[in-house]
Design a protein around this motif. Structure first.
Motif: not given
Ligand code: FAD
Length: 502
Positions: A287-289, A293-296, A302-306
């Motif tokens: 996940y490139v973020y 806008f988003l903390d680690d 979000q990555f593990l859920a996706a």
């Protein structure tokens, strides 16, 4: 004799490659193969520091790299657990729920000197996600998970397309190392702790290792990754205002049973996008973020859920920033790879940039002393490639209709580089893509992303006007049918891999 100096009668240029990741070993192998008469190559790397170990999706140019070195494709694919790649599937970039594939190669074929999309647009004037996809053999094969070698000589859109590889990044450098060492490249294991420079002009004279060794050279290629040991920090052009993604969280998952997708997936996420790269033995995910806008912690969640399935290893966090050195070749130091700059992997361009920098170095291979014309020629080529790729990446973000998160609002509304703004204006008015003669991302790529993300032009080239719309519909249908028929005869991607590169 000190290490790195040449023996009597050998006055070839002494090239020291600093770093043994993908960039280092590609450079060493290519110089040994293509400039071996003019130089001898020594590479220094540190197993303790290791390599970045990501970078699994490539572009079709990689085929030419291995061909030019005379490497057997099947052997390379076996060694790196590689799969074929027909393009990138973009999900949710234009709007949530939309998808398209950016293939390698063209759509249809030009007629009367006018590109195919001008004919297509007459009958498809509305946003349609991937409506132009069926006019590409590469897209059609990717959709059906099929693969066979293209026939690009025949000038037939039903059989011609480009392909690249998806491979295990941790296996590519060791594979090239064996190849390069067999062709005279020498390797030193050790951590560089100091750099000795000429007082007069700042050129590097030697690198000093923790164990006390000193390695001298005439030309130093800095492939030390984000550390940029030799090229340093003095000349960085920052692009993070256009490309705000600066982190990635990455972890592999197990390969699902059944077919293997012959494409990379880029799925838009709330503050960036997620890659999925299917290899033979596992799937690479990341996940490139944008950390603005988003903390680690949230990114990891979000990555593990996706991702599909459980991670096979603890997710890794990687940090980077978009930009490049203003002068990748400075003095007697040429930076190649992550040491020279970074553009996020949305279009799998970093290894291509390594390759094109190597080609430029071979073209501008220096003598003693180094001629400023060689340096300038190299820097011009590298800069042009970086700038064009940068604009193409920005397009993927800026040409969105999403407004569901602050990240997507930001990229939709941000000011773009002037060249991109002009390119977009021309497209919107006329469906023309401002062209350059060589380099990456020519007209079909821009068409794929622009149409895929719903940027529909107001006009099209009137030379393509067909007075009888029914005749045009029939021609489009025939073309689509011919492509579908040829693709249906191709084997499943996994079956092809087992038969040809097992
Ligand atoms: P590295 O792999 O970091 O190698 C650096 C080398 O320098 C190592 O050998 C290290 O040991 C050595 N070194 C450093 N310091 C010292 C020292 N003091 N002494 C001795 N040796 C030293 N590219 C693509 O084309 N496709 C992709 O899909 C893709 N995905 C990516 C995803 C992410 C998240 C990131 C960050 C990058 C991605 N890339 C991708 C880029 C790709 O990984 C790199 O371009 C490629 O691996 C080249 O890296 P490198 O060799 O420059 O650096």
């Amino acid at each position: 004799m000190r290490k790195g100096t040449t023996g009597p009668g050998d006055d070839r240029l002494r090239v020291v490659v600093v770093g043994g990741g993908t960039a280092g070993w590609m450079t060493a192998a290519a110089l040994a193969a293509l400039a071996g008469q003019a130089c001898r190559v020594e590479l220094v790397e540190s197993a303790e520091i290791g390599i970045v170990g990501v970078g699994e999706a490539t572009l079709p140019h990689m085929r030419f790299f291995i061909q030019r070195l005379g490497i057997d494709e099947a052997a390379f694919m076996r060694a790196t657990d590689a799969t074929f790649k027909l393009g990138i599937e973009f999900r949710d970039f234009g709007e949530i729920g939309e998808r398209y594939i950016h293939p390698f190669g063209t759509y249809g074929r030009p007629l009367g000197g006018v590109a195919f999309h001008h004919y297509f647009l007459q009958r498809h004037p509305r946003p349609g996600g991937s409506a132009i996809g069926p006019y590409s053999a590469g897209v059609t094969a990717a959709e059906q998970r099929r693969f066979a070698l293209p026939d690009n000589e025949a000038d037939d859109p039903a059989t011609s397309f480009g392909y690249a590889y998806q491979f295990d990044a941790t296996r590519f450098a060791p594979f090239l190392r064996d190849w390069a060492e067999a062709r005279g490249v020498t390797r030193t294991e050790g951590r560089i702790v100091d750099v000795e420079r000429e007082r007069t002009n700042g050129d590097v004279r030697a690198v000093l290792l923790a164990g006390g060794e000193r390695i001298e050279g005439d030309l130093f290629v800095d492939c030390s990754g984000f550390r940029a040991l030799l090229i340093g920090e003095q000349s960085w052009e920052d692009w993070s205002h256009w490309l705000p993604c600066d982190r990635a969280v990455a972890a592999p998952t197990a390969s699902p049973a059944g077919t293997i997708e012959p494409f990379t997936r880029a799925a838009a996420m709330p503050a960036g996008w997620r890659w999925r790269i299917p290899l033979r033995h596992r799937v690479g995910n990341g996940y490139v973020y944008a950390s603005r806008f988003l903390d680690d912690d949230m990114a990891r969640e979000q990555f593990l859920a996706a991702i599909e399935g459980e991670p096979l290893a603890e997710p890794r966090l990687l940090r980077f920033r978009a930009g490049r050195r203003t002068r990748s070749w400075t003095g007697n130091v040429v930076a190649i790879g992550l040491a020279s700059g970074f553009l996020e992997p949305l279009e799998s361009t970093s290894i291509y940039l390594v390759q094109m920098a190597i080609t430029a170095l071979v073209e501008h291979f220096p003598g003693r002393p180094i001629d400023a014309l060689d340096r300038d020629g190299f820097n011009r080529s590298v800069d042009a490639e970086y700038d064009r790729i940068r604009d193409f990446l920005i397009l993927h973000y800026h040409a969105t209709r999403r407004s569901d998160t602050p990240f997507w609002d930001h990229v939709r509304n941000m000011e773009t580089p002037p060249e991109l703004a002009q390119k977009l204006a021309l497209w919107r008015e006329t469906a023309q893509v401002a062209q350059y003669s060589h380099g990456l991302f020519l007209e079909p790529s821009w068409v794929a992303v622009l149409l895929g993300q719903g940027v529909i032009p107001h006009g099209w080239d009137q030379r393509a006007a067909i007075p009888d719309p029914a005749a045009l519909d029939r021609a489009l249908e025939t073309l689509q049918g011919a492509i579908a028929e040829r693709v249906a005869a191709m084997p499943d991607h996994r079956v092809w891999l087992e038969g040809h590169a097992a």
